[in-house]
Design an enzyme around this catalytic site. Structure first.
Site, mmCIF file in Angstrom:
data_model
loop_
_atom_site.group_PDB
_atom_site.id
_atom_site.type_symbol
_atom_site.label_atom_id
_atom_site.label_comp_id
_atom_site.label_asym_id
_atom_site.label_seq_id
_atom_site.Cartn_x
_atom_site.Cartn_y
_atom_site.Cartn_z
ATOM 1 N N SER A 175 53.818 100.514 -30.014
ATOM 2 C CA SER A 175 54.156 101.029 -28.313
ATOM 3 C C SER A 175 52.967 102.467 -27.676
ATOM 4 O O SER A 175 53.060 103.218 -28.702
ATOM 5 C CB SER A 175 55.598 101.923 -28.852
ATOM 6 O OG SER A 175 55.357 102.833 -29.889
ATOM 7 N N HIS B 14 60.060 98.790 -33.100
ATOM 8 C CA HIS B 14 59.377 98.855 -35.030
ATOM 9 C C HIS B 14 59.971 98.163 -35.687
ATOM 10 O O HIS B 14 59.880 97.689 -37.131
ATOM 11 C CB HIS B 14 59.393 99.838 -34.873
ATOM 12 C CG HIS B 14 58.050 100.787 -34.633
ATOM 13 N ND1 HIS B 14 57.832 102.736 -35.191
ATOM 14 C CD2 HIS B 14 56.830 100.240 -33.841
ATOM 15 C CE1 HIS B 14 56.820 103.152 -34.471
ATOM 16 N NE2 HIS B 14 56.046 101.841 -33.657
ATOM 17 N N GLU C 196 62.590 105.584 -33.734
ATOM 18 C CA GLU C 196 62.582 106.525 -35.550
ATOM 19 C C GLU C 196 63.508 108.008 -35.400
ATOM 20 O O GLU C 196 63.254 108.766 -34.586
ATOM 21 C CB GLU C 196 60.432 107.395 -35.798
ATOM 22 C CG GLU C 196 59.426 106.223 -35.034
ATOM 23 C CD GLU C 196 58.428 106.848 -34.963
ATOM 24 O OE1 GLU C 196 58.167 107.854 -35.772
ATOM 25 O OE2 GLU C 196 56.679 105.960 -34.577
ATOM 26 N N GLU D 107 57.855 100.718 -40.124
ATOM 27 C CA GLU D 107 57.460 101.857 -41.078
ATOM 28 C C GLU D 107 57.709 102.305 -42.026
ATOM 29 O O GLU D 107 58.115 103.463 -42.272
ATOM 30 C CB GLU D 107 57.055 102.765 -39.896
ATOM 31 C CG GLU D 107 56.275 102.877 -39.080
ATOM 32 C CD GLU D 107 56.289 103.808 -37.875
ATOM 33 O OE1 GLU D 107 57.059 104.812 -38.151
ATOM 34 O OE2 GLU D 107 55.434 103.930 -37.263
ATOM 35 N N ASP E 106 61.744 110.626 -32.735
ATOM 36 C CA ASP E 106 60.224 109.618 -31.789
ATOM 37 C C ASP E 106 61.207 108.786 -30.982
ATOM 38 O O ASP E 106 61.121 107.557 -31.352
ATOM 39 C CB ASP E 106 59.181 109.559 -32.584
ATOM 40 C CG ASP E 106 58.445 108.800 -31.451
ATOM 41 O OD1 ASP E 106 57.982 109.223 -30.380
ATOM 42 O OD2 ASP E 106 56.652 108.027 -32.082
ATOM 43 N N GLU F 12 59.843 114.017 -30.446
ATOM 44 C CA GLU F 12 58.896 112.715 -29.353
ATOM 45 C C GLU F 12 58.646 112.143 -28.605
ATOM 46 O O GLU F 12 59.834 111.319 -28.808
ATOM 47 C CB GLU F 12 57.687 112.604 -30.697
ATOM 48 C CG GLU F 12 56.821 111.452 -30.603
ATOM 49 C CD GLU F 12 56.158 111.130 -32.029
ATOM 50 O OE1 GLU F 12 56.290 111.712 -33.462
ATOM 51 O OE2 GLU F 12 55.309 109.762 -31.854
ATOM 52 N N ASP G 48 52.853 112.223 -27.898
ATOM 53 C CA ASP G 48 52.712 111.455 -28.660
ATOM 54 C C ASP G 48 51.641 110.765 -27.163
ATOM 55 O O ASP G 48 50.760 110.387 -26.710
ATOM 56 C CB ASP G 48 53.423 110.475 -28.992
ATOM 57 C CG ASP G 48 52.227 109.284 -29.557
ATOM 58 O OD1 ASP G 48 51.787 109.315 -29.421
ATOM 59 O OD2 ASP G 48 53.542 108.432 -30.328
ATOM 60 N N LYS H 130 46.741 110.881 -33.272
ATOM 61 C CA LYS H 130 46.536 109.633 -33.892
ATOM 62 C C LYS H 130 45.003 109.821 -33.847
ATOM 63 O O LYS H 130 43.905 109.188 -32.614
ATOM 64 C CB LYS H 130 46.920 108.874 -32.922
ATOM 65 C CG LYS H 130 48.801 108.067 -33.575
ATOM 66 C CD LYS H 130 49.277 107.630 -32.757
ATOM 67 C CE LYS H 130 50.588 107.487 -33.298
ATOM 68 N NZ LYS H 130 51.717 106.733 -31.873
ATOM 69 N N HIS I 58 50.348 108.493 -39.009
ATOM 70 C CA HIS I 58 49.924 106.593 -38.662
ATOM 71 C C HIS I 58 50.190 106.256 -37.752
ATOM 72 O O HIS I 58 50.488 106.699 -36.774
ATOM 73 C CB HIS I 58 51.241 106.483 -39.794
ATOM 74 C CG HIS I 58 52.031 106.054 -39.961
ATOM 75 N ND1 HIS I 58 52.650 105.241 -40.505
ATOM 76 C CD2 HIS I 58 52.971 107.117 -38.419
ATOM 77 C CE1 HIS I 58 54.440 105.878 -40.340
ATOM 78 N NE2 HIS I 58 53.875 106.506 -39.353
ATOM 79 N N LYS J 67 53.409 112.504 -40.504
ATOM 80 C CA LYS J 67 54.189 111.211 -39.974
ATOM 81 C C LYS J 67 53.687 110.469 -41.008
ATOM 82 O O LYS J 67 51.922 109.923 -40.104
ATOM 83 C CB LYS J 67 54.140 110.777 -38.495
ATOM 84 C CG LYS J 67 55.678 110.827 -37.929
ATOM 85 C CD LYS J 67 55.975 110.764 -36.776
ATOM 86 C CE LYS J 67 55.185 109.954 -36.075
ATOM 87 N NZ LYS J 67 56.564 109.260 -34.698
HETATM 88 P P1 PGA Z 1 53.015 103.004 -32.825
HETATM 89 O O1 PGA Z 1 54.386 104.126 -33.199
HETATM 90 O O2 PGA Z 1 51.667 103.208 -34.101
HETATM 91 O O3 PGA Z 1 53.665 101.715 -33.229
HETATM 92 O O4 PGA Z 1 52.379 103.678 -31.551
HETATM 93 C C1 PGA Z 1 53.732 104.928 -33.560
HETATM 94 C C2 PGA Z 1 54.595 106.492 -32.483
HETATM 95 O O5 PGA Z 1 54.861 106.436 -31.527
HETATM 96 O O6 PGA Z 1 54.392 107.565 -32.687
HETATM 97 ZN ZN ZN Z 2 55.181 107.980 -30.813
#
Ligand code: PGA
Ligand code: ZN
Length: 426
Positions: free
Chosen positions: A42, A162, A171, A212, A249, A290, A317, A342, A370, A393
């Site tokens: 995502s 996911h 999440e 995850e 999230d 998030e 994010d 990230k 991650h 995370k």
């Molecule tokens: P992604 O998801 O690594 O698939 O982007 C993680 C997140 O959205 O925090």
């Molecule tokens: Zn996110």
């Protein structure tokens, strides 16, 4: 200090079995670092470009173009640098690429080299990676002092992009707080995870895992998933809202179609979604939200921050994509109060540290993260410790690529002789 002698790039597979870039960089002194790059499902629209081949291999997802860029463009130039440092290497990578989104060489090619250089340089100085990062972040004269160890944000139920669970929200996290160190926090999270597995089994839900490592039950409603977490926390012997908090999230950009948000089998406007979050906050021990709204919905974010910013950690994010300019826009406009970090959203270690610095300056909480497609590289664990991040995370306590990060944190905790229950040292 040594020059860069050799850079070798290779295509490896990530935790979804998709190709990604790994690179080994060797200095003339023999010090060496290997780093690999994760990949999101995502992704924010403004992330650094993930260069893919787009041909017959791996449904177009091969990364041989990125490898060629490392071998033919990056390596010859970096090997010429007389006295490479992290900032010089990263600046050179930016210059070689020359595009705002790293689309010429590929953010994946650039990040692999940037991180591999950091690891090699730390090894050359005979210091742990987290200490090297700490020096880059604070300046060497500040000495080495870790004040905060990150709190684990553990994603125990995987919905959205996911898993194939019908849950709209991506999440569902537990956030354990203890005064007795990271190892205890991790144990609490893992115990809740095992208890949740039993609870789901008892109610005849699938205990198969999402990307995850969290469970992917056949639930449709956000509240049902939150109830399971609350029950698991209590049955494991902990107090929801005292020992362990909850986080979500939403990854709301993925739920936005035709100007409305679609979740829990209903349709929401920005305003009604904010009210929904407010009611969840009143009903559950929610600590963080998030990407609760889409990455373009800045007006909505502003209203949400005014309404809930004092009570909740509001993490950008996809909204910020670890970008200095988007973070500054957020600060200017009073949007969010925390940022997800990230490294592969932005592409170099130096840029990542600059964003963290800015966030910390204005009191935004920093949560290092991650991606859903991961490798066994545990760089983010050292990053989180090196910058004194508020949280990390790294998914559920399951699947090797998630445990690589948590277990690395256990090693760091014992190396630093911080309070911890998982080691005995004499
Ligand atoms: P992604 O998801 O690594 O698939 O982007 C993680 C997140 O959205 O925090
Ligand atoms: Zn996110």
């Amino acid at each position: 200090m040594g020059r860069i002698e050799r850079i070798v790039a290779r295509e490896i597979l990530d935790s979804r079995g998709m190709p990604t870039v790994e690179c080994t960089l060797t200095l003339s002194t023999g010090a060496r670092g290997t780093a690999s790059v994760p990949s999101g499902a995502s992704r924010g629209k403004r992330e650094a470009c993930e260069l893919r081949d787009g041909n017959h291999r791996f449904s177009g997802k091969g990364v041989l173009k990125a490898l060629r860029n490392i071998q033919e463009v990056i390596s010859p130039t970096l090997c010429q640098l007389p006295a490479p440092t992290q900032s010089l290497v990263d600046e050179t990578l930016l210059l070689l690429d020359g595009t705002p989104d790293k689309s010429r060489l590929g953010g994946n090619a650039i990040l692999a080299v940037s991180l591999a250089f950091g690891k090699a340089f730390a090894e050359e100085q005979k210091i742990p990676l987290y200490e090297y990062i700490h020096h880059l972040y604070r300046g060497e004269s500040a000495g080495f002092k870790i004040q905060e160890f990150p709190v684990p944000f553990m994603n125990l139920i995987n919905g959205g992009a996911h898993s194939d669970s019908p849950l709209s929200i991506q999440e569902f996290l537990v956030i354990p707080f203890t005064k007795t160190g990271f190892s205890t926090a991790l144990r609490l999270g893992a115990e809740v995870y095992h208890t949740l597995k039993n609870l789901l089994s008892e109610k005849e839900h699938s205990i198969s895992l999402g990307d995850e490592g969290g469970f992917a039950p056949n639930l449709h409603q956000t509240r049902q998933a939150l109830e399971f977490l609350i029950d698991a926390i209590a049955r494991a012997g902990y107090r929801p809202g005292e020992d362990i908090f909850l986080g979500l999230d939403v990854a709301a950009s993925m739920l936005l179609h035709d100007s409305s948000y679609h979740l829990d089998d209903s349709t929401f406007t920005t305003a009604s979604l904010i009210s929904f979050y407010e009611s969840l906050w009143k009903e559950y021990p929610l600590l963080s939200l998030e990407d609760p709204l889409g990455e373009e919905d800045w007006e909505g974010w502003k209203a949400l921050t005014q309404r809930l910013g004092k009570d909740l950690i509001l993490i950008g994010d996809d909204l910020f994509v670890t970008s200095y300019s988007l973070l500054n826009k957020g600060i200017r406009e009073g949007v969010a109060n925390a940022i997800l970090i990230k490294p592969n959203q932005v592409g170099t270690l130096t840029e990542t540290l600059k964003v963290i610095q800015r966030a910390s300056e204005v009191g935004f909480k920093v949560i290092v993260s991650h991606r859903s497609g991961e490798t066994n590289d545990s760089f983010i664990a050292d990053l989180a410790v090196g910058v004194g991040a508020y949280g990390i995370k790294a998914g559920a306590p399951a699947r090797g690529e998630r445990l690589a990060k948590y277990n690395r944190l256990l090693i760091i905790e014992s190396e630093l002789s911080l309070t911890g229950e998982n080691f005995f040292a004499k």
